[in-house]
Design a protein around this motif. Structure first.
Motif, mmCIF file in Angstrom:
data_model
loop_
_atom_site.group_PDB
_atom_site.id
_atom_site.type_symbol
_atom_site.label_atom_id
_atom_site.label_comp_id
_atom_site.label_asym_id
_atom_site.label_seq_id
_atom_site.Cartn_x
_atom_site.Cartn_y
_atom_site.Cartn_z
ATOM 1 N N LEU A 1 -6.238 5.999 -4.682
ATOM 2 C CA LEU A 1 -6.667 5.083 -5.743
ATOM 3 C C LEU A 1 -8.098 5.426 -6.163
ATOM 4 C CD1 LEU A 1 -5.532 2.575 -7.224
ATOM 5 C CD2 LEU A 1 -6.631 1.166 -5.489
ATOM 6 N N GLU B 1 -1.600 10.829 0.499
ATOM 7 C CA GLU B 1 -2.726 10.006 0.979
ATOM 8 C C GLU B 1 -3.192 10.527 2.345
ATOM 9 O OE1 GLU B 1 -4.362 7.311 -0.254
ATOM 10 O OE2 GLU B 1 -5.259 6.402 1.546
ATOM 11 N N LYS C 1 6.236 6.480 -4.250
ATOM 12 C CA LYS C 1 5.485 5.993 -3.100
ATOM 13 C C LYS C 1 5.696 6.881 -1.880
ATOM 14 C CE LYS C 1 3.325 2.939 -3.093
ATOM 15 N NZ LYS C 1 2.800 1.747 -3.775
ATOM 16 N N GLU D 1 1.778 4.117 -15.797
ATOM 17 C CA GLU D 1 1.314 2.786 -15.390
ATOM 18 C C GLU D 1 1.224 1.852 -16.593
ATOM 19 O OE1 GLU D 1 -2.307 3.800 -13.228
ATOM 20 O OE2 GLU D 1 -1.244 3.586 -11.330
ATOM 21 N N GLU E 1 2.256 0.078 -10.758
ATOM 22 C CA GLU E 1 1.096 0.631 -10.054
ATOM 23 C C GLU E 1 1.545 1.834 -9.253
ATOM 24 O OE1 GLU E 1 -2.417 -2.405 -8.536
ATOM 25 O OE2 GLU E 1 -0.602 -2.164 -7.322
ATOM 26 N N PHE F 1 -0.629 3.795 -7.486
ATOM 27 C CA PHE F 1 -1.460 3.821 -6.281
ATOM 28 C C PHE F 1 -1.973 2.410 -6.039
ATOM 29 C CE2 PHE F 1 -1.319 8.336 -6.238
ATOM 30 C CZ PHE F 1 -1.433 8.757 -7.553
ATOM 31 N N ASP F 2 -2.135 2.044 -4.781
ATOM 32 C CA ASP F 2 -2.634 0.688 -4.494
ATOM 33 C C ASP F 2 -3.476 0.655 -3.235
ATOM 34 O OD1 ASP F 2 0.621 0.586 -3.632
ATOM 35 O OD2 ASP F 2 -0.833 -0.054 -2.117
ATOM 36 N N GLU F 3 -4.233 -0.424 -3.119
ATOM 37 C CA GLU F 3 -5.143 -0.599 -1.986
ATOM 38 C C GLU F 3 -4.415 -0.636 -0.654
ATOM 39 O OE1 GLU F 3 -9.081 -0.358 -3.065
ATOM 40 O OE2 GLU F 3 -8.206 -0.645 -1.064
ATOM 41 N N ALA F 4 -3.227 -1.182 -0.675
ATOM 42 C CA ALA F 4 -2.496 -1.381 0.576
ATOM 43 C C ALA F 4 -2.021 -0.073 1.185
ATOM 44 C CB ALA F 4 -1.318 -2.322 0.345
ATOM 45 N N THR F 5 -1.392 0.787 0.366
ATOM 46 C CA THR F 5 -0.765 1.981 0.945
ATOM 47 C C THR F 5 -1.500 3.280 0.631
ATOM 48 O OG1 THR F 5 0.686 2.157 -0.964
ATOM 49 C CG2 THR F 5 1.544 0.978 0.946
ATOM 50 N N THR F 6 -2.190 3.337 -0.520
ATOM 51 C CA THR F 6 -2.865 4.590 -0.887
ATOM 52 C C THR F 6 -4.277 4.322 -1.401
ATOM 53 O OG1 THR F 6 -1.797 4.464 -3.055
ATOM 54 C CG2 THR F 6 -0.751 5.888 -1.412
ATOM 55 N N PRO F 7 -5.108 3.672 -0.564
ATOM 56 C CA PRO F 7 -6.456 3.303 -1.021
ATOM 57 C C PRO F 7 -7.318 4.510 -1.374
ATOM 58 C CG PRO F 7 -6.235 2.987 1.360
ATOM 59 C CD PRO F 7 -4.874 3.300 0.839
#
Lengths: 234, 226
Positions: free
Chosen positions: A192, A139, A132, A175, A181, A183-189
Motif C-alpha cells: 500500500l 508483500e 489478493k 480500483e 481495494e 491493497f490494504d492495511e490489513a494484508t498488504t500494508p
C-alpha cells in the motif's frame, strides 16, 4: 562504447512499454519514441523487428531489435552501466529479483484481465480474491528484499519495482472503476505504501499515464475489444 | 563439495536436467535429492513455497527455484567456463530465445506430435509447430552450438529438443523434426549427444518412451512435473 540511436516502439497505455520507459529514464538515455497504433494494424517496423511475437515493446538500439519488456530492461541495465543499477549486484539477490519479476509476469497481468472480464459481482469478488493471493506473496517478497527501505530495490527503484510497478496506473483504474481495494492495511500494508512511493518517484510521475486517461481508454477501447474477441492469450 | 550445494529435482524433467547439466558442465559438486511429486518433501515445500515445484537449488542455505534463473545464478557465481555470452545484445538474444523455447516452441511441438487438439485442428497445429521449429533452426544457423563453438546457455535451454523430442517422436511414430527439413537442428542434436556430459545427463530413452506412449493413448498426467 558507441551507444548509437535508441528507439522504442510502444503504446502509451501499455504497462510493458512503460517498464522500458522507466528503465531508459533511470539511466538518462535519450531515445525516440514511436507510438504504435495497434488499431490501425501493426506497422512494418514492428513486424520486421519482432517477427515472432509481433508485439510491443521493442527497443531498437542502432537498428538491432530487443524484444520482451523484461529482457529489454535487463539489456538496458547491462549496456548503460553508469549510475544506479537496476538489478542487484549480488548474484543471489539478482536471482531472487528475476524470480519475482517472472512471478509478476506470470500472475499479475492475468489477474488484471480477470477484473476486466468480470461481468457480475461474483466475478468481481473472485477477481479480488485471486489478486489478493498474488499480492500477499509479493508483500512478503517486498519485506524481504526492501529491508525496511521504500522499494523492492531498497533505497532506489529496482527490477521488481519496475516489473510490478508498471501496472500501478492500471491498479488505480481498477480500483476506481470497480470500487475495489487492491491493497490494504490489513494484508498488504507495505505494498500500500510502496504504490504511493512508486507513483511519486521522479522517474515515474512524469511518464505514467493519468488514471483518468487510462480509465477512458479501458472503457472505450479495452473492454469493448475484450467483449468482441473470444478469450485468448494476449 | 560445493559449499552446501543441493538440488531438489525430478530427474525425468528437462527443467531439473538443465540445472544438473549446468553444474556438471562446470564441474561443480552437489548433493541431489529426487522428489516424488505425488509426495513432496517438506524441504521442497519450504524452499519453494510459491510454486512447490522442482528444481530448487539450495546454496549456503539460500533456496532458488526456476530452472533458467538457477542456470544464470550458477553461471554468475561460478564464473569458470561461462555459459552466457559476454556482449549485452547476445545476452538479450539468449534470454529472448530461451523464453521463446519455453513459451512457444515446446508447447507447440507437444500439441502437434502428441495430437493434443481436435482432429480438425491437427494440421494447423503441425503447421504452427513447424513455423516455430523453422524459427529456431534459423537462429542456430550452421553454428556448432547455439553458444557458438562451445555449449552455452541457449543450448541448455533447448535441451528438451535433444532428450525428449526423439523418444516422443518414436512413440508417436512420425518425425516433426527430421533431418531433411531441419538439418541444422539435427546436426546440433548429434553434437549434443556426442558431448559426454550432455549424454550422461539425459534421462534414459525407455521411461520417456513409455511415458509418451501412455500420453498418446489419451491419458493426461494429474501432475505436470516442472
Amino acid at each position: 562504447m558507441a551507444k548509437g540511436d535508441v528507439k522504442l516502439l510502444g503504446t502509451w497505455a501499455s504497462p510493458f512499454a512503460l517498464r522500458v520507459k522507466i528503465a531508459l529514464k533511470l539511466k538518462s538515455v535519450d531515445y525516440e519514441y514511436l507510438e504504435e497504433n495497434l488499431r490501425g494494424g501493426k506497422s512494418e517496423l514492428l513486424i520486421k523487428s519482432n517477427p515472432v511475437h509481433k508485439k510491443i515493446p521493442v527497443l531498437l538500439h542502432g537498428d538491432r531489435p530487443v524484444c520482451e519488456s523484461l529482457v529489454i530492461v535487463q539489456y538496458i541495465d547491462e549496456v548503460w552501466t553508469y549510475g544506479q543499477s537496476i538489478l542487484p549486484s549480488d548474484p543471489y539477490d539478482r536471482a531472487i529479483a528475476r524470480f519475482w519479476a517472472a512471478y509478476v509476469e506470470d500472475k499479475v497481468w492475468l489477474s488484471m484481465r480477470a477484473f476486466m472480464t468480470a461481468n457480475d459481482e461474483d466475478a468481481r469478488v473472485e477477481a479480488v480474491a485471486k489478486f489478493k493471493e498474488v499480492s500477499v506473496l509479493l508483500e512478503d517478497a517486498f519485506v524481504k528484499s526492501s529491508k525496511g527501505k521504500p522499494f523492492f530495490g531498497g533505497d532506489e527503484i529496482g527490477y521488481v519495482d519496475i516489473a510490478f510497478g508498471a501496472f500501478a496506473g492500471w491498479f488505480k483504474v481498477i480500483e476506481k472503476a470497480l470500487n475495489v481495494e487492491l491493497f490494504d492495511e490489513a494484508t498488504t500494508p507495505n505494498l500500500l505504501a510502496w504504490v504511493v512511493a512508486f507513483l511519486a518517484h521522479p522517474a515515474i510521475e512524469d511518464i505514467i499515464p493519468s488514471t483518468d486517461k487510462l480509465l477512458e481508454f479501458a472503457t472505450n477501447v479495452v473492454l469493448p475489444s475484450i467483449k468482441a474477441v473470444a478469450p485468448a492469450s494476449q | 563439495m560445493g559449499e552446501g550445494l543441493k538440488v531438489y529435482g525430478f530427474s525425468i524433467s528437462p527443467f531439473t536436467r538443465k540445472v544438473l547439466m549446468t553444474l556438471n558442465l562446470k564441474g561443480i559438486k552437489y548433493d541431489y535429492v529426487e522428489e516424488d511429486l505425488n509426495n513432496k518433501s517438506s524441504d521442497l515445500v519450504r524452499y519453494n513455497p510459491v510454486h512447490k515445484a522442482t528444481p530448487v537449488l539450495l546454496h549456503k542455505g539460500n533456496p532458488l527455484p526456476e530452472s533458467l534463473i538457477i542456470v544464470e545464478y550458477i553461471d554468475e557465481t561460478w564464473t569458470d567456463k561461462p555459459l552466457m555470452p559476454v556482449d549485452p545484445y547476445d545476452r538479450a538474444m539468449a534470454r529472448f530465445w530461451a523464453n521463446f523455447i519455453d513459451t512457444k516452441l515446446v508447447p507447440s511441438i507437444k500439441v502437434a506430435v502428441l495430437k493434443e487438439c481436435e482432429e480438425h485442428e491437427h494440421e494447423k497445429k503441425i503447421e504452427e509447430a513447424n513455423q516455430w521449429v523453422k524459427t529456431i533452426e534459423d537462429v542456430l544457423g550452421n553454428k556448432k552450438f547455439f553458444g557458438g563453438e562451445k555449449i552455452g546457455y541457449l543450448d541448455i535451454a533447448a535441451i528438451w529438443l535433444v532428450g525428449w523430442v526423439p523418444p516422443m517422436q518414436e512413440a508417436a511414430g512420425w518425425q516433426l523434426i527430421n533431418k531433411e527439413k531441419y538439418p541444422n537442428l539435427s546436426a546440433w542434436t548429434e553434437e549434443m549427444l556426442s558431448h559426454v556430459t550432455v549424454k550422461e545427463n539425459l534421462p534414459h530413452r525407455d521411461p520417456l518412451y513409455a511415458y509418451y506412449v501412455w500420453r498418446l493413448s489419451g491419458f493426461k498426467p494429474e501432475l505436470t512435473p516442472k
